[in-house]
Scaffold this motif. Structure first.
Motif, PDB file in Angstrom:
ATOM      1  N   VAL A 172       0.813  -1.218   0.000  1.00 23.13           N
ATOM      2  CA  VAL A 172       0.000   0.000   0.000  1.00 23.13           C
ATOM      3  C   VAL A 172       0.850   1.275   0.000  1.00 23.13           C
ATOM      4  O   VAL A 172       0.618   2.174  -0.827  1.00 23.13           O
ATOM      5  CB  VAL A 172      -1.005  -0.029   1.169  1.00 23.13           C
ATOM      6  N   PRO A 173       1.846   1.417   0.872  1.00 26.23           N
ATOM      7  CA  PRO A 173       2.668   2.638   0.794  1.00 26.23           C
ATOM      8  C   PRO A 173       3.416   2.774  -0.527  1.00 26.23           C
ATOM      9  O   PRO A 173       3.629   3.887  -1.016  1.00 26.23           O
ATOM     10  CB  PRO A 173       3.638   2.486   1.974  1.00 26.23           C
ATOM     11  N   GLN A 174       3.812   1.635  -1.113  1.00 23.64           N
ATOM     12  CA  GLN A 174       4.575   1.716  -2.356  1.00 23.64           C
ATOM     13  C   GLN A 174       3.713   2.168  -3.524  1.00 23.64           C
ATOM     14  O   GLN A 174       4.176   2.912  -4.396  1.00 23.64           O
ATOM     15  CB  GLN A 174       5.219   0.368  -2.670  1.00 23.64           C
ATOM     16  N   VAL A 199      -7.024   0.015   1.951  1.00 27.29           N
ATOM     17  CA  VAL A 199      -7.018   1.436   2.309  1.00 27.29           C
ATOM     18  C   VAL A 199      -8.157   1.841   3.246  1.00 27.29           C
ATOM     19  O   VAL A 199      -7.943   2.638   4.168  1.00 27.29           O
ATOM     20  CB  VAL A 199      -7.001   2.298   1.026  1.00 27.29           C
ATOM     21  N   PRO A 200      -9.394   1.328   3.088  1.00 24.52           N
ATOM     22  CA  PRO A 200     -10.459   1.760   4.006  1.00 24.52           C
ATOM     23  C   PRO A 200     -10.339   1.199   5.419  1.00 24.52           C
ATOM     24  O   PRO A 200     -11.040   1.675   6.325  1.00 24.52           O
ATOM     25  CB  PRO A 200     -11.738   1.229   3.334  1.00 24.52           C
ATOM     26  N   GLY A 202      -9.185   0.420   9.191  1.00 24.24           N
ATOM     27  CA  GLY A 202      -8.693   1.321  10.224  1.00 24.24           C
ATOM     28  C   GLY A 202      -7.192   1.272  10.412  1.00 24.24           C
ATOM     29  O   GLY A 202      -6.546   2.307  10.617  1.00 24.24           O
ATOM     30  N   ALA A 203      -6.603   0.079  10.354  1.00 25.93           N
ATOM     31  CA  ALA A 203      -5.158  -0.050  10.560  1.00 25.93           C
ATOM     32  C   ALA A 203      -4.376   0.715   9.506  1.00 25.93           C
ATOM     33  O   ALA A 203      -3.310   1.280   9.794  1.00 25.93           O
ATOM     34  CB  ALA A 203      -4.761  -1.527  10.543  1.00 25.93           C
ATOM     35  N   PHE A 204      -4.899   0.753   8.289  1.00 16.25           N
ATOM     36  CA  PHE A 204      -4.237   1.474   7.208  1.00 16.25           C
ATOM     37  C   PHE A 204      -4.564   2.960   7.264  1.00 16.25           C
ATOM     38  O   PHE A 204      -3.695   3.801   7.007  1.00 16.25           O
ATOM     39  CB  PHE A 204      -4.644   0.877   5.856  1.00 16.25           C
ATOM     40  N   GLN A 205      -5.801   3.285   7.606  1.00 15.33           N
ATOM     41  CA  GLN A 205      -6.189   4.689   7.714  1.00 15.33           C
ATOM     42  C   GLN A 205      -5.366   5.413   8.769  1.00 15.33           C
ATOM     43  O   GLN A 205      -4.862   6.517   8.538  1.00 15.33           O
ATOM     44  CB  GLN A 205      -7.680   4.783   8.054  1.00 15.33           C
ATOM     45  N   ARG A 206      -5.223   4.790   9.939  1.00 18.43           N
ATOM     46  CA  ARG A 206      -4.490   5.432  11.037  1.00 18.43           C
ATOM     47  C   ARG A 206      -2.997   5.537  10.751  1.00 18.43           C
ATOM     48  O   ARG A 206      -2.307   6.372  11.335  1.00 18.43           O
ATOM     49  CB  ARG A 206      -4.723   4.674  12.343  1.00 18.43           C
ATOM     50  N   ALA A 207      -2.502   4.685   9.844  1.00 22.67           N
ATOM     51  CA  ALA A 207      -1.082   4.707   9.492  1.00 22.67           C
ATOM     52  C   ALA A 207      -0.776   5.627   8.324  1.00 22.67           C
ATOM     53  O   ALA A 207       0.396   5.874   8.027  1.00 22.67           O
ATOM     54  CB  ALA A 207      -0.612   3.293   9.154  1.00 22.67           C
ATOM     55  N   SER A 208      -1.791   6.136   7.667  1.00 21.82           N
ATOM     56  CA  SER A 208      -1.578   6.908   6.446  1.00 21.82           C
ATOM     57  C   SER A 208      -0.835   8.208   6.740  1.00 21.82           C
ATOM     58  O   SER A 208      -0.889   8.736   7.860  1.00 21.82           O
ATOM     59  CB  SER A 208      -2.917   7.228   5.785  1.00 21.82           C
TER      60      SER A 208
END
Length: 217
Positions: A172-174, A199-200, A202-208
């Motif tokens: 995802v970050p890449q 992306v939707p 929570g673990a990814f949202q909070r890390a964005s």
């Protein structure tokens, strides 16, 4: 007055650092509490004393420093195995690690900020040439990653299973980096489909990047 809770984990990073974002996602997937320390908030020289290489991120575990995102992820997986970031099947575990290594070991080291700065300031490359360099190596990596998903035994919703894990937190970050440099992602439908599912969450949202306190807004 109750004593303040002891913060066992401190993550040193910055909002726009894909290696740091990988670690933030992992911490969130494992529901681990941590303090986020933007390196820009430190006094000059403080971070270099913590991590002599000076690269991001670094994780302080009760004051002891772990550098390099892969080493940090391995530490988290070994010390907090539930929920796991890696599949149970040994071959799938190896495939997930290999997927992550394409990004962390092959692609990221030759496309990061210090390499791009060297190309422009020391070798005299024009911005267009640096962008072409970036997109060339990005495309080679994404082609390999797309092929690895096409070859899976099952079409899981995430890279190597029914829940996101090791491979997904690298991906995802890449892909966000790829978009920053106007890379064409149309040839990679499997990768972008996994990203759209991650992306939707929570673990990814909070890390964005946008969710970090040092995000410039």
């Amino acid at each position: 007055m109750e004593p303040e809770p002891i913060v066992r984990l401190r993550l040193y990073s910055r909002w726009q650092n894909s290696a740091g974002e990988r670690v933030r996602i992992a911490l969130n997937l494992k529901s681990l509490a941590y303090a986020y320390v933007p390196v820009g908030s430190l006094a000059p020289g403080d971070y270099a004393r913590l991590n002599p290489q000076g690269l991001l991120p670094a994780l302080a575990v009760e004051g002891r420093i772990i550098a390099q995102s892969t080493a940090i992820l391995e530490y988290l997986e070994e010390t907090h195995p539930t929920p796991p970031l890696l599949p149970r099947d040994p071959v799938l575990r190896a495939q997930a690690r290999a997927f992550g290594q394409v990004i962390a070991a092959d692609l990221h080291p030759i496309n990061n900020n210090r390499v791009r700065r060297y190309l422009t300031t020391r070798l005299g490359a024009a911005e267009a040439e640096v962008a072409a360099w970036y997109r060339h190596w990005m495309d080679l990596a994404l082609q390999a990653l797309e092929a690895s998903l096409a070859a899976r035994a099952e079409p899981w919703p995430f890279c190597f299973g029914d829940v996101p894990g090791w491979a997904d937190l690298h991906l995802v970050p890449q892909l966000a980096n790829a978009r920053r440099f106007n890379c064409d992602l149309v040839p990679y439908p499997r990768l972008t489909a996994v990203e759209a599912r991650c992306v939707p969450l929570g673990a990814f949202q909070r890390a964005s990047p946008a969710a970090q306190p040092d995000f410039p807004g």
